[in-house]
Write a protein that holds these residues in place. Structure first.
Motif: not given
Length: 332
Positions: A112-115, A308-330
Motif C-alpha cells: 500500500n505504501k509502495l503504491m 522488535q524482531k518482527a519489525l526487523e523481519y517486516i523491514n527486510k520484506q519491505e526491502d524485497v518489495f522495494n526491489s519491485y518498485k519500478e515494475m509496480i509503479l509502471s
C-alpha cells in the motif's frame, strides 16, 4: 538590588516550572502504569482490513479465540475491507492509543505504501509481534482450464497476450505476486480487480476468471473435489502438505513470497500495554491446541516473533518489495 531580586525571582520561577513539568510527567507515567495494570478492562477490537471468508479473517478469528483466554476479555474481530486494506489500517492508525483497537494485517500494508495508496507503513504503528508465517500462496485455476501449470500459462500468453484473466484486489499481496510473475515470465495477464479472497474464489467457481492467487487452505476442499487445480506454489520449496504442487522456481520463474501476519497498535499506545498483549500472543502461538487448529484449518505455520524482531523481519520484506518498485509503479 532590583537586578538581584529579579534574578532570584526568575530562578525560582524556573524551579517551580521544572517541578510542575516533572509533576506532570510523573502523573502521566502513573496514569500509563495504572492503565497497563488494569489492561484489559473491556473488550479489545481487532481490525481486519479484509472481508470475511479469507485467510486474514480466518487467521484472526482462530487467534482471537485463544487470545480471549489469555487476556480474560472478549476479542472482537471487525472486518474493514476495501482499498487494498487501507481503510482498515487507517482506522487503526487514527484510533485512540488506549490498547483497545489493534490491527491484524499482512504484507499488503507494505505494498500500500509502495503504491502511494497511504503515506505510512508498519514502522508508524506500535508493533505487537508477528504470529503467523504462511508458505502456501498458490495460483489456482478451474479444473477444466486448458493449462496445468505456470509454464503452460506462459506459453498461452506468449501466443495471445492478455487472453487470460487473473483476479486480484488492487494494492493487495496477490497484486504484487501476479506482477512479479508477469515480469519473470515476460508475459502480460489481464489483471482484474475483483476484491478479497472470497470474491476471487466465487469468480473462479463461476468461470468469470481464469486464475486467482490465494492461500491453499482456502481452496483445498475445491481441489479435493476436483473443481480447482493448483498451478504452482510461491514458496522456495514444495510444501509437504501438498507435495504434488511444484514451486514457481521449479518451473523456471525465480520468484518466491512468504505471507506473514502481525499485530499493531495505534502510534503512542503505552509500551506496557503493548507488552501485555504480546506476552499473551506468545503464549497463544506456543499453545499446542492453537498450533493444531491453525495448521489443520489453514495449513499455516504459527510463528511468534516479539515486536522488535518482527519489525526487523517486516523491514527486510519491505526491502524485497522495494526491489519491485519500478515494475509496480509502471503497472499503476
Amino acid at each position: 538590588m532590583k537586578k538581584i531580586l529579579i534574578l532570584v525571582m526568575m530562578v525560582a520561577l524556573i524551579a517551580v516550572s521544572g517541578l510542575f513539568a516533572n509533576g506532570q510527567q510523573d502523573s502521566g507515567q502513573t496514569a500509563s502504569a495504572d492503565a497497563a495494570a488494569n489492561y484489559p478492562s473491556k473488550p479489545i477490537q481487532v481490525i481486519v482490513p479484509a472481508g470475511a471468508g479469507g485467510d486474514t479473517d480466518g487467521n484472526s478469528r482462530i487467534l482471537a479465540k485463544y487470545l480471549e483466554k489469555e487476556l480474560d476479555t472478549s476479542v472482537v474481530v471487525v472486518n474493514v475491507g476495501g482499498a487494498g486494506g487501507t481503510l482498515g489500517s487507517r482506522k487503526v492508525k487514527d484510533s485512540a492509543p488506549d490498547g483497545y483497537t489493534v490491527l491484524f494485517f499482512h504484507p499488503s500494508m507494505l505494498l500500500n505504501k509502495l503504491m502511494g495508496m497511504v503515506d505510512y507503513t508498519a514502522r508508524d504503528f506500535e508493533n505487537a509481534g508477528l504470529a503467523v508465517l504462511d508458505q502456501t500462496n498458490v495460483f489456482v485455476a478451474n479444473a477444466e482450464a486448458p493449462f496445468n501449470n505456470m509454464k503452460d500459462v506462459q506459453k498461452i500468453l506468449q501466443a495471445n497476450p492478455r487472453s487470460l484473466k487473473f483476479a486480484t484486489e488492487a494494492g493487495a499481496f496477490t497484486h504484487l505476486q501476479v506482477l512479479a510473475y508477469s515480469d519473470a515470465a515476460d508475459i502480460e495477464l489481464n489483471i482484474v480487480d475483483i476484491g478479497g479472497a472470497a470474491k476471487k474464489t466465487a469468480a473462479l467457481l463461476g468461470k468469470q476468471i481464469d486464475i486467482i492467487g490465494t492461500q491453499y487452505g482456502l481452496v483445498k476442499d475445491y481441489i479435493a473435489k476436483g473443481q480447482f487445480k493448483a498451478l504452482g506454489v510461491l514458496s522456495e520449496n514444495r510444501n509437504p502438505q501438498f507435495p504434488d504442487v511444484p514451486t514457481f522456481m521449479e518451473q523456471g520463474f525465480d520468484i518466491a513470497f512468504s505471507k506473514f501476519f502481525f499485530y499493531s497498535f495505534p502510534p503512542g499506545t503505552p509500551q506496557a500495554i503493548v507488552t501485555k498483549f504480546t506476552q499473551a500472543l506468545e503464549r497463544v502461538v506456543n499453545n499446542p491446541e492453537y498450533v493444531k487448529e491453525a495448521n489443520g484449518k489453514l495449513l499455516v505455520d504459527p510463528t511468534y516473533m516479539p515486536p522488535q524482531k518482527a519489525l526487523e523481519y517486516i523491514n527486510k520484506q519491505e526491502d524485497v518489495f522495494n526491489s519491485y518498485k519500478e515494475m509496480i509503479l509502471s503497472a499503476k
